[in-house]
Each structure stands twice: as structure tokens, then as C-alpha cells.
Design a protein around this motif. Structure first.
Motif, PDB file in Angstrom:
ATOM      1  N   MET A   1       0.840  -1.188   0.000  1.00  0.00           N
ATOM      2  CA  MET A   1       0.000   0.000   0.000  1.00  0.00           C
ATOM      3  C   MET A   1       0.880   1.245   0.000  1.00  0.00           C
ATOM      4  N   ASN A   2       0.424   2.245  -0.723  1.00  0.00           N
ATOM      5  CA  ASN A   2       1.162   3.499  -0.716  1.00  0.00           C
ATOM      6  C   ASN A   2       0.546   4.459   0.310  1.00  0.00           C
ATOM      7  N   GLU A   3       1.149   5.626   0.445  1.00  0.00           N
ATOM      8  CA  GLU A   3       0.705   6.589   1.454  1.00  0.00           C
ATOM      9  C   GLU A   3      -0.742   7.036   1.242  1.00  0.00           C
ATOM     10  N   ASP A   4      -1.149   7.196  -0.028  1.00  0.00           N
ATOM     11  CA  ASP A   4      -2.532   7.615  -0.298  1.00  0.00           C
ATOM     12  C   ASP A   4      -3.532   6.559   0.163  1.00  0.00           C
ATOM     13  N   ASP A   5      -3.225   5.291  -0.058  1.00  0.00           N
ATOM     14  CA  ASP A   5      -4.098   4.204   0.388  1.00  0.00           C
ATOM     15  C   ASP A   5      -4.195   4.175   1.913  1.00  0.00           C
ATOM     16  N   ILE A   6      -3.070   4.358   2.571  1.00  0.00           N
ATOM     17  CA  ILE A   6      -3.053   4.363   4.042  1.00  0.00           C
ATOM     18  C   ILE A   6      -3.851   5.549   4.567  1.00  0.00           C
ATOM     19  N   ALA A   7      -3.652   6.728   3.968  1.00  0.00           N
ATOM     20  CA  ALA A   7      -4.383   7.924   4.401  1.00  0.00           C
ATOM     21  C   ALA A   7      -5.881   7.719   4.269  1.00  0.00           C
ATOM     22  N   LEU A   8      -6.327   7.147   3.158  1.00  0.00           N
ATOM     23  CA  LEU A   8      -7.751   6.889   2.958  1.00  0.00           C
ATOM     24  C   LEU A   8      -8.281   5.905   3.995  1.00  0.00           C
ATOM     25  N   MET A  11      -8.619   7.728   7.360  1.00  0.00           N
ATOM     26  CA  MET A  11      -9.731   8.683   7.383  1.00  0.00           C
ATOM     27  C   MET A  11     -11.077   7.972   7.497  1.00  0.00           C
ATOM     28  N   ILE A  12     -11.221   6.859   6.816  1.00  0.00           N
ATOM     29  CA  ILE A  12     -12.499   6.136   6.817  1.00  0.00           C
ATOM     30  C   ILE A  12     -12.702   5.350   8.110  1.00  0.00           C
ATOM     31  N   ASN A  13     -11.663   4.727   8.614  1.00  0.00           N
ATOM     32  CA  ASN A  13     -11.802   3.784   9.725  1.00  0.00           C
ATOM     33  C   ASN A  13     -11.450   4.335  11.099  1.00  0.00           C
ATOM     34  N   GLU A  65       6.210   1.198  10.111  1.00  0.00           N
ATOM     35  CA  GLU A  65       6.622  -0.202  10.213  1.00  0.00           C
ATOM     36  C   GLU A  65       5.524  -1.128  10.726  1.00  0.00           C
ATOM     37  N   ILE A  66       4.487  -0.568  11.355  1.00  0.00           N
ATOM     38  CA  ILE A  66       3.438  -1.435  11.906  1.00  0.00           C
ATOM     39  C   ILE A  66       2.069  -1.210  11.298  1.00  0.00           C
ATOM     40  N   VAL A  67       1.908  -0.166  10.472  1.00  0.00           N
ATOM     41  CA  VAL A  67       0.579   0.190   9.971  1.00  0.00           C
ATOM     42  C   VAL A  67      -0.071  -0.975   9.220  1.00  0.00           C
ATOM     43  N   GLN A  68       0.676  -1.748   8.472  1.00  0.00           N
ATOM     44  CA  GLN A  68       0.087  -2.868   7.736  1.00  0.00           C
ATOM     45  C   GLN A  68      -0.564  -3.886   8.674  1.00  0.00           C
ATOM     46  N   SER A  69      -0.041  -4.027   9.868  1.00  0.00           N
ATOM     47  CA  SER A  69      -0.583  -5.023  10.798  1.00  0.00           C
ATOM     48  C   SER A  69      -1.933  -4.610  11.401  1.00  0.00           C
ATOM     49  N   ILE A  70      -2.314  -3.332  11.284  1.00  0.00           N
ATOM     50  CA  ILE A  70      -3.610  -2.912  11.823  1.00  0.00           C
ATOM     51  C   ILE A  70      -4.646  -2.720  10.739  1.00  0.00           C
ATOM     52  N   MET A  71      -4.256  -2.860   9.486  1.00  0.00           N
ATOM     53  CA  MET A  71      -5.188  -2.627   8.381  1.00  0.00           C
ATOM     54  C   MET A  71      -5.925  -3.905   8.007  1.00  0.00           C
TER      55      MET A  71
END
Length: 71
Positions: A1-8, A11-13, A65-71
Motif C-alpha cells: 500500500m502506498n501513502e494515499d491508500d493508508i491515508a484513505l 480517514m475512513i476507519n 513499520e506497523i501500519v500494515q498489521s492494523i489494516m
């Protein structure tokens, strides 16, 4: 995922999550401002997604480093 995907996603969740014995939360109350909270009562504001990903330290690691684990 890129930064835009993470930001979205953030914002949604507006996720709340646990790492170790601590709870964390991140929300986006305004465009490109990210507010965080942890169960120790610490709060931080970040000016954009890269600031959040690189400078919010969660359990000794940048959030990036951890954002993927919470998505």
C-alpha cells in the motif's frame, strides 16, 4: 500500500488498536491533519500522512513499520 491508500484507510476507519499492553488510536479530524492518542494519555498531531508514518513512534517503531498489521 502506498501513502494515499493508508491515508484513505485512516480517514475512513479511524482505527483503535493494541500493541503490547498499550492501546492506540489515530483519527483524521481535518484534511491532512492526523491526531493520535495512546492509553498513557499521550496525544500528538501530525501535519500529513508522511509525518504520521515516520514520526509517530508506536512500541519503539515508526508507525510506518506497523501500519500494515492494523489494516
Amino acid at each position: 500500500m502506498n501513502e494515499d491508500d493508508i491515508a484513505l484507510f485512516l480517514m475512513i476507519n479511524e482505527p483503535a488498536f493494541e500493541v503490547g499492553d498499550k492501546q492506540y488510536s489515530v483519527c483524521c479530524p481535518r484534511n491532512n491533519l492526523y491526531a493520535t492518542w495512546d492509553s498513557d494519555g499521550n496525544t500528538f498531531d501530525f501535519t500529513d500522512i508522511n509525518d504520521l508514518l515516520d514520526n509517530w513512534i508506536v512500541d519503539g517503531k515508526p508507525f510506518r513499520e506497523i501500519v500494515q498489521s492494523i489494516m
